[in-house]
Design a protein around this motif. Sequence first.
Motif, PDB file in Angstrom:
ATOM      1  N   ILE B  96      39.968  60.071  28.667  1.00  9.49           N
ATOM      2  CA  ILE B  96      39.947  58.609  28.651  1.00  9.49           C
ATOM      3  C   ILE B  96      39.248  58.113  29.915  1.00  9.49           C
ATOM      4  CG2 ILE B  96      41.344  56.492  28.562  1.00  9.49           C
ATOM      5  CD1 ILE B  96      41.912  58.170  26.176  1.00  9.49           C
ATOM      6  N   VAL B  97      38.392  57.115  29.752  1.00  5.13           N
ATOM      7  CA  VAL B  97      37.877  56.380  30.910  1.00  5.13           C
ATOM      8  C   VAL B  97      38.040  54.894  30.644  1.00  5.13           C
ATOM      9  CG1 VAL B  97      36.205  58.133  31.621  1.00  5.13           C
ATOM     10  CG2 VAL B  97      35.493  56.309  30.064  1.00  5.13           C
ATOM     11  N   LEU B  98      38.053  54.155  31.729  1.00  9.58           N
ATOM     12  CA  LEU B  98      38.244  52.710  31.665  1.00  9.58           C
ATOM     13  C   LEU B  98      37.016  52.061  32.306  1.00  9.58           C
ATOM     14  CD1 LEU B  98      40.760  50.984  30.820  1.00  9.58           C
ATOM     15  CD2 LEU B  98      41.356  50.930  33.236  1.00  9.58           C
ATOM     16  N   ILE B  99      36.356  51.194  31.574  1.00  8.73           N
ATOM     17  CA  ILE B  99      35.154  50.546  32.101  1.00  8.73           C
ATOM     18  C   ILE B  99      35.450  49.056  32.282  1.00  8.73           C
ATOM     19  CG2 ILE B  99      32.690  50.190  31.826  1.00  8.73           C
ATOM     20  CD1 ILE B  99      33.529  53.162  31.842  1.00  8.73           C
ATOM     21  N   GLY B 100      35.525  48.647  33.540  1.00 10.42           N
ATOM     22  CA  GLY B 100      35.864  47.267  33.858  1.00 10.42           C
ATOM     23  C   GLY B 100      34.661  46.459  34.297  1.00 10.42           C
ATOM     24  N   ILE B 101      34.946  45.309  34.863  1.00 11.27           N
ATOM     25  CA  ILE B 101      33.899  44.389  35.317  1.00 11.27           C
ATOM     26  C   ILE B 101      34.151  44.061  36.777  1.00 11.27           C
ATOM     27  CG2 ILE B 101      32.839  42.119  34.986  1.00 11.27           C
ATOM     28  CD1 ILE B 101      32.389  43.974  32.632  1.00 11.27           C
ATOM     29  N   GLU B 102      33.273  44.542  37.643  1.00 11.67           N
ATOM     30  CA  GLU B 102      33.482  44.316  39.070  1.00 11.67           C
ATOM     31  C   GLU B 102      33.319  42.836  39.434  1.00 11.67           C
ATOM     32  OE1 GLU B 102      35.075  46.474  39.910  1.00 11.67           O
ATOM     33  OE2 GLU B 102      34.191  48.423  40.282  1.00 11.67           O
ATOM     34  N   GLY B 103      34.192  42.385  40.294  1.00  9.92           N
ATOM     35  CA  GLY B 103      34.200  40.986  40.698  1.00  9.92           C
ATOM     36  C   GLY B 103      35.088  40.117  39.848  1.00  9.92           C
ATOM     37  N   SER B 104      35.554  40.650  38.717  1.00 10.21           N
ATOM     38  CA  SER B 104      36.377  39.848  37.812  1.00 10.21           C
ATOM     39  C   SER B 104      37.804  39.729  38.336  1.00 10.21           C
ATOM     40  CB  SER B 104      36.406  40.493  36.426  1.00 10.21           C
ATOM     41  OG  SER B 104      37.446  39.934  35.641  1.00 10.21           O
ATOM     42  N   PRO B 105      38.388  38.531  38.241  1.00  9.46           N
ATOM     43  CA  PRO B 105      39.791  38.394  38.645  1.00  9.46           C
ATOM     44  C   PRO B 105      40.742  39.087  37.681  1.00  9.46           C
ATOM     45  CG  PRO B 105      38.982  36.343  37.697  1.00  9.46           C
ATOM     46  CD  PRO B 105      37.799  37.252  37.832  1.00  9.46           C
ATOM     47  N   SER B 106      40.255  39.438  36.501  1.00 12.46           N
ATOM     48  CA  SER B 106      41.103  40.106  35.502  1.00 12.46           C
ATOM     49  C   SER B 106      40.729  41.562  35.301  1.00 12.46           C
ATOM     50  CB  SER B 106      40.983  39.393  34.144  1.00 12.46           C
ATOM     51  OG  SER B 106      41.387  38.067  34.227  1.00 12.46           O
ATOM     52  N   MET B 107      39.434  41.853  35.202  1.00 13.31           N
ATOM     53  CA  MET B 107      38.982  43.160  34.751  1.00 13.31           C
ATOM     54  C   MET B 107      38.319  43.989  35.842  1.00 13.31           C
ATOM     55  SD  MET B 107      40.088  43.037  31.692  1.00 13.31           S
ATOM     56  CE  MET B 107      39.474  44.623  31.143  1.00 13.31           C
ATOM     57  N   GLY B 108      38.362  43.530  37.095  1.00 12.68           N
ATOM     58  CA  GLY B 108      37.814  44.327  38.183  1.00 12.68           C
ATOM     59  C   GLY B 108      38.563  45.641  38.311  1.00 12.68           C
ATOM     60  N   VAL B 109      37.840  46.729  38.536  1.00 17.84           N
ATOM     61  CA  VAL B 109      38.503  48.013  38.731  1.00 17.84           C
ATOM     62  C   VAL B 109      38.416  48.498  40.182  1.00 17.84           C
ATOM     63  CG1 VAL B 109      38.370  48.802  36.345  1.00 17.84           C
ATOM     64  CG2 VAL B 109      36.458  49.241  37.880  1.00 17.84           C
ATOM     65  N   CYS B 110      37.387  48.096  40.879  1.00 18.06           N
ATOM     66  CA  CYS B 110      37.289  48.410  42.304  1.00 18.06           C
ATOM     67  C   CYS B 110      37.063  47.154  43.136  1.00 18.06           C
ATOM     68  CB  CYS B 110      36.138  49.386  42.572  1.00 18.06           C
ATOM     69  SG  CYS B 110      36.380  51.020  41.869  1.00 18.06           S
ATOM     70  N   ILE B 111      36.472  46.160  42.507  1.00 18.42           N
ATOM     71  CA  ILE B 111      36.185  44.902  43.199  1.00 18.42           C
ATOM     72  C   ILE B 111      36.712  43.754  42.357  1.00 18.42           C
ATOM     73  CG2 ILE B 111      34.392  43.396  44.132  1.00 18.42           C
ATOM     74  CD1 ILE B 111      32.558  45.896  44.229  1.00 18.42           C
ATOM     75  N   THR B 112      37.485  42.898  42.981  1.00 20.31           N
ATOM     76  CA  THR B 112      37.949  41.702  42.294  1.00 20.31           C
ATOM     77  C   THR B 112      37.499  40.503  43.119  1.00 20.31           C
ATOM     78  OG1 THR B 112      39.897  40.652  41.287  1.00 20.31           O
ATOM     79  CG2 THR B 112      40.225  41.781  43.393  1.00 20.31           C
ATOM     80  N   SER B 113      38.051  39.353  42.866  1.00 19.69           N
ATOM     81  CA  SER B 113      37.654  38.173  43.640  1.00 19.69           C
ATOM     82  C   SER B 113      38.910  37.504  44.180  1.00 19.69           C
ATOM     83  CB  SER B 113      36.865  37.195  42.770  1.00 19.69           C
ATOM     84  OG  SER B 113      37.616  36.825  41.634  1.00 19.69           O
ATOM     85  N   SER B 114      38.803  37.026  45.394  1.00 13.61           N
ATOM     86  CA  SER B 114      39.986  36.466  46.038  1.00 13.61           C
ATOM     87  C   SER B 114      39.589  35.308  46.938  1.00 13.61           C
ATOM     88  CB  SER B 114      40.676  37.561  46.871  1.00 13.61           C
ATOM     89  OG  SER B 114      41.732  37.010  47.633  1.00 13.61           O
ATOM     90  N   ASP B 115      40.349  34.246  46.864  1.00 16.60           N
ATOM     91  CA  ASP B 115      40.195  33.107  47.766  1.00 16.60           C
ATOM     92  C   ASP B 115      41.486  32.302  47.697  1.00 16.60           C
ATOM     93  OD1 ASP B 115      39.644  30.873  49.205  1.00 16.60           O
ATOM     94  OD2 ASP B 115      37.794  30.361  48.151  1.00 16.60           O
ATOM     95  N   PRO B 116      42.402  32.574  48.617  1.00 10.71           N
ATOM     96  CA  PRO B 116      43.725  31.928  48.542  1.00 10.71           C
ATOM     97  C   PRO B 116      43.660  30.412  48.600  1.00 10.71           C
ATOM     98  CG  PRO B 116      43.749  33.751  50.101  1.00 10.71           C
ATOM     99  CD  PRO B 116      42.319  33.532  49.733  1.00 10.71           C
ATOM    100  N   SER B 117      42.588  29.862  49.117  1.00 17.45           N
ATOM    101  CA  SER B 117      42.535  28.409  49.271  1.00 17.45           C
ATOM    102  C   SER B 117      41.866  27.708  48.102  1.00 17.45           C
ATOM    103  CB  SER B 117      41.795  28.056  50.564  1.00 17.45           C
ATOM    104  OG  SER B 117      40.437  28.437  50.454  1.00 17.45           O
ATOM    105  N   ARG B 118      41.367  28.463  47.158  1.00 21.44           N
ATOM    106  CA  ARG B 118      40.598  27.819  46.095  1.00 21.44           C
ATOM    107  C   ARG B 118      41.505  27.050  45.138  1.00 21.44           C
ATOM    108  NH1 ARG B 118      35.710  30.903  43.405  1.00 21.44           N
ATOM    109  NH2 ARG B 118      35.229  30.844  45.613  1.00 21.44           N
TER     110      ARG B 118
END
Lengths: 130, 195
Positions: B96-118
Amino acid sequence: MDGDARGFRVALTADGYVNPAPGGFDGLAVLDAEGWGVMQLPAADYPAATRARILTDLAEQVLEFARHGYSIVLVGEDAAADEALAAAGLPAPPRACPQNADELRAFLAAAPAPDGIGPDAAAAASGPGR
Amino acid sequence: MTMGVAFVAHCLLNQNAKTDGGARCPGVYSPAVAVLRDAGWRIEQMPCPELAFTGLNRFWAVREQYDTPAHRRHCQRLAQNVADMIEVHVARGEDIVLIGIEGSPSMGVCITSSDPSRGGRPTWPDGAPELTSGEGIFIEELRRELERRGLGFPRVAGCTHPLASHDPLAELAGLTRVLHEGGLPAQSGPPDAER
């Protein structure tokens, strides 16, 4: 939708067209070439309860596309998918069980165009645009 | 011959699910799909957690905006379905492998997005430094569900086309590398960010 390349066309697609048997008809390749997005229906060999839950969620997502005027079709036969779509209040989409690429292309070409998404979106939906 | 099963982010087969402005092509993101199919992997499409929760008119968002109990419950329900499917294939001994979307707040696997003030009126500038190491909300919930079932976590790769730094060749090389690593899923924690 400046800079957005979506096609406004979504094909609910039976697993056999996404993961064809060796030497079988590759529906995904045709859908890709024709600019359709794919929502894959769960394979028939998953437990029925699992399929039912997945299809319920999938129908909710289809409802969102329908609400926004996207063109929706069903490629393949799936009675459980029909039930889930009906339970979500969706009309039965145009459907076909194509046996080859020409049949699928003809079916897609005859599908209703996206509706109610604005003139810019409709222009973007007129072709693959890649 | 099927090499294994690749559970892919919904939008890799259906770019119509993207947030407005994010679709790179009309339907199928074929570069990634071609890599999977050419290597003999079966494709299973995961649901788009954001589409069903906030709809097609949603704004671009960061993790913090989706990190609410209600959205977590939504992701947990979807993750249980995906875990049910993964469990079937693991029982068959399939890779099994999982292919996500980097930068996504939902589907990021190594990179997501973050901004506590947004929040509030969405007038943030392009290029805001929101990318951060980590997983998206759905991926986190899927990890927890698989671990709860004792299934471990699959190898992961992330498509990078949403990122400004997107390098198509590097994206495909990353996918190919993960597909050919082989072995069984055994990650005990989130993977390190690649950048």
